[in-house]
Design an enzyme around this catalytic site. Structure first.
Site, PDB file in Angstrom:
ATOM      1  N   LYS A  34      41.551  96.419  89.131  1.00  0.00           N
ATOM      2  CA  LYS A  34      42.618  95.589  89.688  1.00  0.00           C
ATOM      3  C   LYS A  34      43.856  95.685  88.820  1.00  0.00           C
ATOM      4  O   LYS A  34      43.808  95.436  87.614  1.00  0.00           O
ATOM      5  CB  LYS A  34      42.210  94.112  89.779  1.00  0.00           C
ATOM      6  N   ASP A  63      47.132  94.032  93.415  1.00  0.00           N
ATOM      7  CA  ASP A  63      47.304  92.587  93.650  1.00  0.00           C
ATOM      8  C   ASP A  63      48.781  92.219  93.547  1.00  0.00           C
ATOM      9  O   ASP A  63      49.220  91.664  92.546  1.00  0.00           O
ATOM     10  CB  ASP A  63      46.455  91.831  92.609  1.00  0.00           C
ATOM     11  N   LYS A  65      50.496  90.354  95.947  1.00  0.00           N
ATOM     12  CA  LYS A  65      50.770  89.047  96.586  1.00  0.00           C
ATOM     13  C   LYS A  65      52.119  89.057  97.315  1.00  0.00           C
ATOM     14  O   LYS A  65      53.020  88.265  97.017  1.00  0.00           O
ATOM     15  CB  LYS A  65      50.713  87.912  95.559  1.00  0.00           C
ATOM     16  N   ASP A  68      57.298  87.885 102.297  1.00  0.00           N
ATOM     17  CA  ASP A  68      58.705  88.079 102.661  1.00  0.00           C
ATOM     18  C   ASP A  68      58.766  88.110 104.192  1.00  0.00           C
ATOM     19  O   ASP A  68      57.761  87.814 104.859  1.00  0.00           O
ATOM     20  CB  ASP A  68      59.232  89.385 102.019  1.00  0.00           C
ATOM     21  N   THR A 123      45.449  78.884  92.941  1.00  0.00           N
ATOM     22  CA  THR A 123      44.668  77.876  92.211  1.00  0.00           C
ATOM     23  C   THR A 123      45.484  77.216  91.106  1.00  0.00           C
ATOM     24  O   THR A 123      45.051  76.245  90.512  1.00  0.00           O
ATOM     25  CB  THR A 123      43.386  78.488  91.615  1.00  0.00           C
ATOM     26  N   ARG A 215      39.213  89.245  81.253  1.00  0.00           N
ATOM     27  CA  ARG A 215      39.032  89.117  79.802  1.00  0.00           C
ATOM     28  C   ARG A 215      37.592  89.207  79.298  1.00  0.00           C
ATOM     29  O   ARG A 215      37.390  89.750  78.199  1.00  0.00           O
ATOM     30  CB  ARG A 215      39.723  87.835  79.320  1.00  0.00           C
TER      31      ARG A 215
HETATM   32  O1  C5P Z   1      40.653  87.366  82.601  1.00  0.00           O
HETATM   33  P1  C5P Z   1      40.152  86.743  83.853  1.00  0.00           P
HETATM   34  O2  C5P Z   1      38.730  87.128  84.215  1.00  0.00           O
HETATM   35  O3  C5P Z   1      40.380  85.256  83.902  1.00  0.00           O
HETATM   36  O4  C5P Z   1      41.086  87.420  84.971  1.00  0.00           O
HETATM   37  C1  C5P Z   1      41.002  87.040  86.281  1.00  0.00           C
HETATM   38  C2  C5P Z   1      41.989  87.811  87.105  1.00  0.00           C
HETATM   39  O5  C5P Z   1      42.014  87.239  88.404  1.00  0.00           O
HETATM   40  C3  C5P Z   1      43.423  87.773  86.608  1.00  0.00           C
HETATM   41  O6  C5P Z   1      44.024  89.009  86.990  1.00  0.00           O
HETATM   42  C4  C5P Z   1      44.039  86.638  87.362  1.00  0.00           C
HETATM   43  O7  C5P Z   1      45.405  86.807  87.583  1.00  0.00           O
HETATM   44  C5  C5P Z   1      43.289  86.704  88.679  1.00  0.00           C
HETATM   45  N1  C5P Z   1      43.196  85.434  89.394  1.00  0.00           N
HETATM   46  C6  C5P Z   1      42.600  84.304  88.864  1.00  0.00           C
HETATM   47  N2  C5P Z   1      42.519  83.158  89.597  1.00  0.00           N
HETATM   48  C7  C5P Z   1      43.008  83.117  90.803  1.00  0.00           C
HETATM   49  C8  C5P Z   1      43.601  84.247  91.362  1.00  0.00           C
HETATM   50  C9  C5P Z   1      43.679  85.395  90.615  1.00  0.00           C
HETATM   51  O8  C5P Z   1      42.134  84.313  87.748  1.00  0.00           O
HETATM   52  N3  C5P Z   1      42.889  82.021  91.483  1.00  0.00           N
END
Ligand code: C5P
Length: 237
Positions: A34, A63, A65, A68, A123, A215
């Site tokens: 992603k 991603d 998003k 427009d 979220t 992460r």
């Molecule tokens: O590092 P982590 O596992 O938290 O990353 C989650 C990924 O999913 C990030 O790219 C974050 O922007 C995305 N994301 C999220 N929560 C959401 C929508 C997208 O953590 N509600």
């Protein structure tokens, strides 16, 4: 569980070298990559190609998003279709004309066409934020359900949803709808700033088709080992 590895690793960086190194190292232990707005804004289509060139054959989840007017979003979908993303995000709150225009543009993207996923309610917004942007009448989960239904009616392939929404959406949307779920954490990983987390296996059991994990993989001392551990836990669940 969907066939194959359902984990898309989120490479949240603007650093081209870091993103390429992660893609190269992780290509055998994740199901996809992603890349989001942050990376796209910094490195553009050439950066996306360079990263995916390190992981030949792995699907890309772009991603961006998009949100427009219909003509502009359809043009953006056509413009990024050349990068061959398997999944691309648009905001479901862009409305039916925008969603249909995006779906039509995606349908023209050929054999392995782009699958469009709707973003329902970010979220990062809570109920008081929803009121301030004018979404006043319904509870959060009702907004999410209504926007997911709108996305489906307009020809989108699925939505992004949080772990706590996935079971209800799976029931409401039927078996084919893609539910791409971030905010998942293996038990052995730090939750970080993710508040309502589930383990990867719990999210899959609740009806997810794909998981977005950043992460816990990218910041692990050994990212490849972390990704393998997650896929082994999923296979054993
Ligand atoms: O590092 P982590 O596992 O938290 O990353 C989650 C990924 O999913 C990030 O790219 C974050 O922007 C995305 N994301 C999220 N929560 C959401 C929508 C997208 O953590 N509600």
């Amino acid at each position: 569980m969907s066939a194959g590895n359902p984990v898309f690793v989120a490479l949240d960086t603007t650093d081209l070298g870091a993103a390429k190194a992660w893609a190269k190292r992780l290509k055998g232990s994740v199901g996809g990559v992603k890349l989001g707005l942050e990376f796209f804004a910094a490195r553009g289509p050439a950066g996306i190609r360079a990263v995916m060139g390190e992981a030949p054959g792995l699907p890309l989840f772009l991603d961006l998003k998009l949100h427009d007017i219909p003509n502009t979003v359809a043009g953006a979908v056509r413009a990024v279709a050349g990068l061959k993303p398997r999944y691309l995000t648009v905001h479901a709150s862009g409305g039916p004309a925008m969603l249909r225009a995006a779906a039509e543009a995606a349908a023209q993207s050929g054999k392995d066409r782009v699958r469009l996923l709707g973003v329902t309610i970010l979220t990062s917004l809570d109920s008081s934020d929803l009121k301030r942007v004018g979404f006043a009448e319904r509870a959060m989960d009702q907004h999410v359900a209504a926007l997911a239904a709108l996305a489906q009616d307009c020809g989108l392939d699925g939505v992004i949803c949080s772990p706590h929404e996935v079971a209800d959406l799976r029931r409401a949307m039927g078996g084919e709808f893609v539910l791409m779920v971030p905010g998942v954490r293996p038990r052995w990983a730090d939750a970080g700033d993710q508040k309502r987390v589930m383990t990867p296996a719990e999210a899959m059991r609740a009806g997810a088709t794909h998981l977005v994990i950043g992460r816990p993989i990218t910041k692990a001392a050994d990212p490849e080992a972390a990704a393998r551990k997650i896929s082994q836990e999923l296979a054993a669940a």
